[in-house]
Every structure is written in structure tokens, then in C-alpha cells.
Scaffold this motif. Structure first.
Motif, mmCIF file in Angstrom:
data_model
loop_
_atom_site.group_PDB
_atom_site.id
_atom_site.type_symbol
_atom_site.label_atom_id
_atom_site.label_comp_id
_atom_site.label_asym_id
_atom_site.label_seq_id
_atom_site.Cartn_x
_atom_site.Cartn_y
_atom_site.Cartn_z
ATOM 1 N N GLY A 257 3.350 -0.209 13.186
ATOM 2 C CA GLY A 257 3.287 -1.560 11.367
ATOM 3 C C GLY A 257 1.936 -1.855 11.856
ATOM 4 N N GLY A 258 0.907 -1.677 12.792
ATOM 5 C CA GLY A 258 -0.602 -2.308 12.262
ATOM 6 C C GLY A 258 -1.356 -1.199 11.735
ATOM 7 N N ILE A 259 -0.834 0.094 12.026
ATOM 8 C CA ILE A 259 -1.862 1.064 11.140
ATOM 9 C C ILE A 259 -1.285 0.769 10.121
ATOM 10 N N LYS A 260 0.094 0.572 9.131
ATOM 11 C CA LYS A 260 0.550 0.535 7.750
ATOM 12 C C LYS A 260 -0.195 -0.558 7.738
ATOM 13 N N ALA A 261 -0.070 -2.171 9.015
ATOM 14 C CA ALA A 261 -0.906 -3.932 7.762
ATOM 15 C C ALA A 261 -2.391 -3.308 6.776
ATOM 16 N N VAL A 262 -3.104 -2.245 8.428
ATOM 17 C CA VAL A 262 -4.745 -2.165 7.930
ATOM 18 C C VAL A 262 -4.930 -1.038 6.815
ATOM 19 N N SER A 263 -3.967 0.006 6.776
ATOM 20 C CA SER A 263 -3.930 0.759 5.624
ATOM 21 C C SER A 263 -4.039 -0.066 4.532
ATOM 22 N N GLU A 264 -3.052 -0.624 4.384
ATOM 23 C CA GLU A 264 -2.941 -1.392 3.149
ATOM 24 C C GLU A 264 -3.870 -2.174 2.781
ATOM 25 N N HIS A 265 -4.861 -2.504 3.643
ATOM 26 C CA HIS A 265 -5.806 -3.535 2.950
ATOM 27 C C HIS A 265 -6.792 -2.288 2.593
ATOM 28 N N LEU A 266 -6.958 -1.363 2.950
ATOM 29 C CA LEU A 266 -8.258 -0.056 3.830
ATOM 30 C C LEU A 266 -7.370 0.496 1.657
ATOM 31 N N ALA A 267 -6.283 0.734 1.417
ATOM 32 C CA ALA A 267 -5.486 1.079 0.412
ATOM 33 C C ALA A 267 -6.863 0.019 -1.012
ATOM 34 N N ARG A 268 -6.393 -0.973 -0.720
ATOM 35 C CA ARG A 268 -6.803 -1.729 -1.520
ATOM 36 C C ARG A 268 -8.570 -2.179 -1.833
ATOM 37 N N TYR A 269 -9.041 -2.118 -1.094
ATOM 38 C CA TYR A 269 -10.373 -1.704 -1.340
ATOM 39 C C TYR A 269 -11.112 -0.218 -1.132
ATOM 40 N N TYR A 270 -10.299 0.422 -0.789
ATOM 41 C CA TYR A 270 -11.778 1.673 -0.910
ATOM 42 C C TYR A 270 -10.005 3.093 -1.235
ATOM 43 N N PRO A 271 -9.654 2.726 -2.746
ATOM 44 C CA PRO A 271 -8.128 3.619 -2.605
ATOM 45 C C PRO A 271 -8.931 4.881 -2.935
ATOM 46 N N GLY A 272 -7.874 6.017 -2.680
ATOM 47 C CA GLY A 272 -8.391 7.050 -2.812
ATOM 48 C C GLY A 272 -8.508 7.621 -3.734
#
Length: 166
Positions: free
Chosen positions: A135-150
Motif C-alpha cells: 500500500g505504501g509503494i502504491k501511494a508513493v508511486s501515485e506521487h511519482l506518477a503525478r510529478y514524473y510520469p512515464g
């Protein structure tokens, strides 16, 4: 010096961590990191430390201070876009900490990371160790996807996805 904390660190051993995070759980966490990173250019590391050694324990080193040490030790800061994030668990203290490189930390901030840590700690209290970390990985990933999209031109995988047990 907190005697209760010292005793807890002395009694928490590697087998305690292995029962909470057996090999299949660590493989699932690694797969979750790999899958999460496929959706953005950020880098996530997960490290679980059983307990502190004598010297830092006697000096009352906090989980946050140790997480910063581990962030440096694992070179999470060494990414091209300054978007590495460490999810750190000091098992004996049952304390999660997130340390993020300056690029992503400037967007999310202390309160954003702390909310994720609280969710993971809540899952931990209910003995949902693997689910809490994922769950923590997914939450961190949401922030990363918002600011550093693939997408095209995305960075290669700069840091190992494998969890680290210290």
C-alpha cells in the motif's frame, strides 16, 4: 536512554522479521516496486532493519535519523532526476519513515510522506505487513506518477527493486 526501547531492540531478531516478511513476501514487494516504476520515472527502494546496533541505540538514534543514513548508504539520492524514494522500516520500533530526494520531496513534503507512513503503521498494527508495504509503494508511486510520469524517454531503472534487509 529508554530502557524499554533497548530491551525491545535486544529481543527483536532477524527471525522475527523473516516471519513477518518471508521470502515470498519480499518477492511480492519487489514485484510491486517493479510494477509501480513501470508507470513513472521515479525510483523506489524498500529497506527493513531488524534493530539498531548498540552504539546508535545508546545514543538514542531515531528511526528518522537511521532512515537518512540508509538513504545515503543505498544511494537512493543518486538518480538523474532527484526522484528516489526510500521506504524504511525499523522493525523493533515498528516505525516507518520515508526519505525522498529533493526533486520529489519538494512536491510532496513532510505531511504527504507522513500520511503514507501512518497508513503503513496502521496495517502493521493489524499484522498486515506485506499489504502495508505494498500500500505504501502504491501511494508513493501515485506521487511519482503525478510529478514524473512515464512515457517515451523514460529513465532506465536506476536503482535495484529488490528489498533490503539490514
Amino acid at each position: 536512554m529508554n530502557l524499554k526501547r533497548i530491551i525491545r531492540h535486544l529481543w527483536t531478531d532477524r527471525w522475527t522479521v523473516r516471519r513477518a516478511f518471508p521470502a515470498h513476501a519480499m518477492q511480492t514487494i519487489e514485484a510491486a516496486i517493479r510494477q509501480a516504476e513501470a508507470g513513472h520515472q521515479g525510483q523506489i527502494r524498500f529497506a527493513v532493519e531488524t534493530s539498531l546496533d548498540w552504539e546508535p541505540l545508546l545514543k538514542s538514534q531515531t528511526a528518522r535519523e537511521r532512515a537518512i543514513d540508509v538513504f545515503s548508504l543505498l544511494r537512493v539520492w543518486d538518480t538523474a532526476q532527484n526522484n528516489g524514494v526510500l521506504i524504511y522500516l525499523l522493525f523493533a520500533d515498528r516505525d516507518f519513515e520515508i526519505v525522498a530526494d529533493r526533486g520529489i520531496d519538494g512536491h510532496v513534503g513532510k505531511q504527504g510522506w507522513e500520511a503514507i507512513c501512518q497508513d503503513m503503521e496502521s496495517a502493521f498494527r493489524h499484522k498486515q505487513f506485506e499489504a502495508g508495504v505494498i500500500g505504501g509503494i502504491k501511494a508513493v508511486s501515485e506521487h511519482l506518477a503525478r510529478y514524473y510520469p512515464g512515457g517515451q524517454g523514460a529513465q532506465a531503472n536506476e536503482l535495484p527493486d529488490q528489498p533490503v534487509q539490514l
